[in-house]
Motif scaffolding. Structure first.
Motif, PDB file in Angstrom:
ATOM      1  N   ASN A  92      -2.177  18.711   8.601  1.00  0.00           N
ATOM      2  CA  ASN A  92      -3.038  17.755   7.910  1.00  0.00           C
ATOM      3  C   ASN A  92      -2.196  16.641   7.285  1.00  0.00           C
ATOM      4  O   ASN A  92      -1.304  16.902   6.480  1.00  0.00           O
ATOM      5  N   ALA A  93      -2.492  15.401   7.651  1.00  0.00           N
ATOM      6  CA  ALA A  93      -1.704  14.268   7.178  1.00  0.00           C
ATOM      7  C   ALA A  93      -2.182  13.718   5.847  1.00  0.00           C
ATOM      8  O   ALA A  93      -1.493  12.915   5.218  1.00  0.00           O
ATOM      9  N   ILE A  94      -3.381  14.130   5.398  1.00  0.00           N
ATOM     10  CA  ILE A  94      -3.978  13.545   4.191  1.00  0.00           C
ATOM     11  C   ILE A  94      -4.434  14.650   3.245  1.00  0.00           C
ATOM     12  O   ILE A  94      -5.297  15.453   3.592  1.00  0.00           O
ATOM     13  N   ASP A  95      -3.847  14.693   2.057  1.00  0.00           N
ATOM     14  CA  ASP A  95      -4.318  15.612   1.022  1.00  0.00           C
ATOM     15  C   ASP A  95      -5.646  15.068   0.488  1.00  0.00           C
ATOM     16  O   ASP A  95      -5.713  13.926   0.030  1.00  0.00           O
ATOM     17  N   PHE A  96      -6.724  15.875   0.561  1.00  0.00           N
ATOM     18  CA  PHE A  96      -8.018  15.370   0.110  1.00  0.00           C
ATOM     19  C   PHE A  96      -8.899  16.501  -0.413  1.00  0.00           C
ATOM     20  O   PHE A  96      -8.652  17.687  -0.151  1.00  0.00           O
ATOM     21  N   THR A  97      -9.908  16.107  -1.149  1.00  0.00           N
ATOM     22  CA  THR A  97     -10.929  17.026  -1.625  1.00  0.00           C
ATOM     23  C   THR A  97     -12.285  16.462  -1.245  1.00  0.00           C
ATOM     24  O   THR A  97     -12.598  15.312  -1.557  1.00  0.00           O
ATOM     25  N   LEU A  98     -13.088  17.246  -0.550  1.00  0.00           N
ATOM     26  CA  LEU A  98     -14.415  16.818  -0.115  1.00  0.00           C
ATOM     27  C   LEU A  98     -15.447  17.787  -0.660  1.00  0.00           C
ATOM     28  O   LEU A  98     -15.436  18.971  -0.335  1.00  0.00           O
TER      29      LEU A  98
END
Length: 342
Positions: free
Chosen positions: A169-175
């Motif tokens: 995963n290239a992007i740390d995110f919270t959805l």
């Protein structure tokens, strides 16, 4: 377990964003798989048909299928929904190749049977599988032979059924409260669904999301091909039986498993995307003439149909008329190739 048995399980996973699987693993699983297909198989009443002669899966004809991920089934959503993920797959056993073309949900196009031009994903909301198939068929100028849909809950359950999938995963995110960290990670159903759905935090927007969705397809396929044991297949059947629909029958799947094994050794991936513009304050993707023609001809070659030197004339929605907004583009497109197998 022999290779052809695993392939029967994996074929629908390729066709459904890698999401539906069947196998013959003794009489018990045979009966369970047949029963599952009886439950999820639904014929569709089409308004258009570009086929002059019906294809024969039994005779190894190349065919196409529209895969749709529906934005319902989880998060409290129970309405008809829209096809927020759309992919067209062509399967050609003679070329020993399949293709997956991602279609942007915001493509500005004719909604066939609804007498309007709108976002492509609205076709499913307005008229279900039939209107979506007719609209994609008109846009791409190829016959769409079959469809498969799966909703969000089905995607989540299927990822859990195969024991999770590993991605970088290239992007740390919270959805919606689900955190997906950056780096090499194993996704379960909850985080896997978020990984496939996240759009706003991706610098590429829906294009980046479509790339991740194709990755999920391939990862699930590879995971299923490596699975052994009747309990795993029972979990997969349970994951799809209440959350998927297709017009493919059990006999179709048996023929695919017998006749189309070479077509799944190589999967070619591309993305049809346009230029984002606001029309009346609403965001749309306007397609470039060159890329649309490139995509049409690529799919026609895979289906062994005649290609064209220009966009189809006589169709006001695909020849650049003032009623349909196409722009002149240099031929740039995203292409990926992946090989699957044991």
């Amino acid at each position: 377990m022999r290779r052809y048995q695993k392939v029967i399980l994996s074929i629908l996973i390729v066709l459904v964003v890698g999401i539906i699987g069947v196998t013959i693993y003794g009489m018990q699983v045979y009966q369970e798989t047949n029963a599952t297909f009886n439950q999820i198989s639904h014929a569709v009443d089409r308004k258009t048909d570009k086929r002059e002669e019906a294809i024969s899966i039994e005779d190894r004809d190349p065919f196409s299928i529209l895969l749709m991920g529906i934005d319902t089934g989880a998060l409290g959503r129970t309405e008809q929904g829209r096809s927020d993920s759309m992919m067209v797959v062509t399967v050609n056993p003679e070329k020993k190749q399949s293709t997956i073309i991602s279609l942007d949900r915001d493509i500005y196009t004719q909604i066939v049977g609804y007498n309007t031009i709108d976002k492509l994903n609205h076709a499913y909301a307005f008229g279900g599988e039939a209107m979506a198939m007719d609209s994609v068929e008109n846009l791409l100028d190829i016959p769409i032979d079959h469809y498969v849909t799966i909703n969000m809950q089905g995607m989540r359950d299927l990822i859990d059924a195969v024991g999770g999938i590993e991605v970088t995963n290239a992007i740390d995110f919270t959805l919606e409260g689900v955190h997906v960290p950056e780096g090499r990670i194993t996704l379960d159903g909850k985080t896997g669904l978020a990984y496939a759905r996240m759009r706003k935090q991706d610098p590429e927007g829906d294009i980046g999301r479509q790339r991740r969705q194709r990755e999920v397809v391939t990862k699930i396929l590879q995971k299923v091909m490596s699975l052994d044991g009747i309990s795993n297949y029972q979990k997969i059947l349970k994951a799809v039986e209440k959350n998927s629909k297709t017009d493919l029958t059990w006999n179709d799947m048996m023929d695919i498993g017998t006749n189309y094994i070479p077509a799944f050794t190589t999967i070619k991936q591309e993305q049809l995307q346009g230029e984002g513009q606001l029309i009346g304050g609403v965001y749309y993707q306007l397609l470039g003439t060159n890329q649309l023609l490139h995509t049409q001809n690529l799919l026609k070659e895979q289906l062994q149909l005649p290609t064209n030197e220009g966009l189809t004339q006589g169709d006001e929605y695909t020849n650049g008329s003032p009623n349909y907004q196409l722009y002149d583009d240099s031929l740039t497109f995203s292409e990926e190739n992946s090989t699957t197998g044991e």
